[in-house]
Design an enzyme around this catalytic site. Sequence first.
Site, PDB file in Angstrom:
ATOM      1  N   ASN A   9       0.867  -1.181   0.000  1.00 11.83           N
ATOM      2  CA  ASN A   9       0.000   0.000   0.000  1.00 11.83           C
ATOM      3  C   ASN A   9       0.901   1.228   0.000  1.00 11.83           C
ATOM      4  O   ASN A   9       1.419   1.634   1.033  1.00 11.83           O
ATOM      5  CB  ASN A   9      -0.888  -0.032   1.263  1.00 11.83           C
ATOM      6  N   TRP A  10       1.062   1.797  -1.191  1.00 12.57           N
ATOM      7  CA  TRP A  10       1.999   2.928  -1.322  1.00 12.57           C
ATOM      8  C   TRP A  10       1.450   4.225  -0.743  1.00 12.57           C
ATOM      9  O   TRP A  10       2.167   5.222  -0.676  1.00 12.57           O
ATOM     10  CB  TRP A  10       2.347   3.148  -2.797  1.00 12.57           C
ATOM     11  N   LYS A  11       0.164   4.205  -0.389  1.00 14.32           N
ATOM     12  CA  LYS A  11      -0.469   5.429   0.140  1.00 14.32           C
ATOM     13  C   LYS A  11      -0.133   6.607  -0.790  1.00 14.32           C
ATOM     14  O   LYS A  11      -0.190   6.451  -2.010  1.00 14.32           O
ATOM     15  CB  LYS A  11      -0.029   5.675   1.588  1.00 14.32           C
ATOM     16  N   HIS A  90      -9.817   1.146   4.609  1.00 15.12           N
ATOM     17  CA  HIS A  90      -8.568   1.397   5.332  1.00 15.12           C
ATOM     18  C   HIS A  90      -8.826   2.431   6.431  1.00 15.12           C
ATOM     19  O   HIS A  90      -9.596   3.369   6.231  1.00 15.12           O
ATOM     20  CB  HIS A  90      -7.490   1.901   4.369  1.00 15.12           C
ATOM     21  N   GLU A 154      -5.859  -4.906  10.649  1.00 13.90           N
ATOM     22  CA  GLU A 154      -4.892  -3.823  10.818  1.00 13.90           C
ATOM     23  C   GLU A 154      -5.239  -3.016  12.068  1.00 13.90           C
ATOM     24  O   GLU A 154      -6.047  -2.074  11.992  1.00 13.90           O
ATOM     25  CB  GLU A 154      -4.956  -2.881   9.611  1.00 13.90           C
ATOM     26  N   GLY A 160       1.862   2.532  10.999  1.00 12.93           N
ATOM     27  CA  GLY A 160       2.848   3.606  10.935  1.00 12.93           C
ATOM     28  C   GLY A 160       3.492   3.950  12.275  1.00 12.93           C
ATOM     29  O   GLY A 160       4.167   4.974  12.389  1.00 12.93           O
ATOM     30  N   SER A 190       2.803  -1.741  10.588  1.00 15.03           N
ATOM     31  CA  SER A 190       4.240  -1.768  10.923  1.00 15.03           C
ATOM     32  C   SER A 190       4.907  -3.096  10.581  1.00 15.03           C
ATOM     33  O   SER A 190       5.732  -3.602  11.353  1.00 15.03           O
ATOM     34  CB  SER A 190       4.445  -1.433  12.411  1.00 15.03           C
TER      35      SER A 190
HETATM   36  P1  PGA Z   1       2.415   0.664   7.744  1.00 19.10           P
HETATM   37  O1  PGA Z   1       0.969   0.817   7.098  1.00 19.10           O
HETATM   38  O2  PGA Z   1       2.988  -0.622   7.222  1.00 19.10           O
HETATM   39  O3  PGA Z   1       3.157   1.880   7.283  1.00 19.10           O
HETATM   40  O4  PGA Z   1       2.218   0.607   9.233  1.00 19.10           O
HETATM   41  C1  PGA Z   1       0.140  -0.295   6.907  1.00 19.10           C
HETATM   42  C2  PGA Z   1      -1.159   0.125   6.296  1.00 19.10           C
HETATM   43  O5  PGA Z   1      -1.623   1.239   6.592  1.00 19.10           O
HETATM   44  O6  PGA Z   1      -1.745  -0.600   5.489  1.00 19.10           O
END
Ligand code: PGA
Length: 232
Positions: A9-11, A90, A154, A160, A190
Site C-alpha cells: 500500500n503505497w499510500k 482502510h 490492521e 505507521g 508496521s
Molecule cells: P504501515 O501501514 O505498514 O506503514 O504501518 C500499513 C497500512 O496502513 O496498510
Amino acid sequence: MNKKYIIANWKMYPISLSDAISYDKNFITKKEWPEEAEIIICPPFPYLSAIKSLTLGAQDCSNKESGAHTGEVSAFILKELGVKYVIIGHSERRDKESNEVIKEKMNMALSQGITPVLCVGEPLEVYKAGDSMAYVKQQLKECQPKKGVILAYEPIWAIGSGLTPTPDEIGNFALELKKEYDMPLLYGGSVSADFAFKLAKIYGINGVLVGYASTQPKEFEKIIFNFCKSNA
Ligand code: PGA
C-alpha cells in the site's frame, strides 16, 4: 500450494511519476519471486498505469457505479486499468465513510471481478481494554464480507507506529476470526522484514499488507522472502 498475499500500500508516499516508474523497472522486473507469492502493488490512482510488472491493486474505489461524483473512481474504471485487488475501509479513510458505504464499495468491486481487501482493526483504547475481537466482529457484522473477499486485520494503533501486537495475539485473533469467516486473512500495521518472518509462522495468516516498508525496495524484498519461506 497456498497462495500468499503480499500487498504494497503505497499510500501517497511516491512523490513523482518517475519514482513509480523507476520502482517498477528497477525493483519489480528484476527479481524471481517465490512461486506462492501474489505480490500486489497499490500505487496512487494516477500512477496505476505506470506499474506493469506485478499484480495491480488500488487503494480505494467508489461505492457508486458512475455519474456526478467528483473525485471518485469507480470499480469499472479500475477494472479497465487492469486492477485486480482493491483496499476497502482502510483506517486512514474510515473517518470519511460508514460501514454501510464500505459494504457498498466491497460489493461494487466484486461486481466488477475485483477482489476487495477489507480492512478492519481497533483503536488503541479498545486494544488496551482487551476488546479487540468484539470490536472487529462488529465491524465485520456491519460490512458483511462475502465469498471472494480478503480480510486484513490492521490494528489502527499499529499502523505507521512501529508497534505491533505479539505473534501470539495475532495467532489467537486469526483462529477466532476464522471460525466465522472462511476467507484469507492478512495482517497489516508496521510490518518489517523481521516481523514478516514471525508472521509467516502464524497459522491462519495468509498474507501481509505493508505500508511504508513497501516503498523501501530492499526491505520490501526481504518482507516478501521472509513471509514466503517459513511456512507451507
Ligand atoms: P504501515 O501501514 O505498514 O506503514 O504501518 C500499513 C497500512 O496502513 O496498510
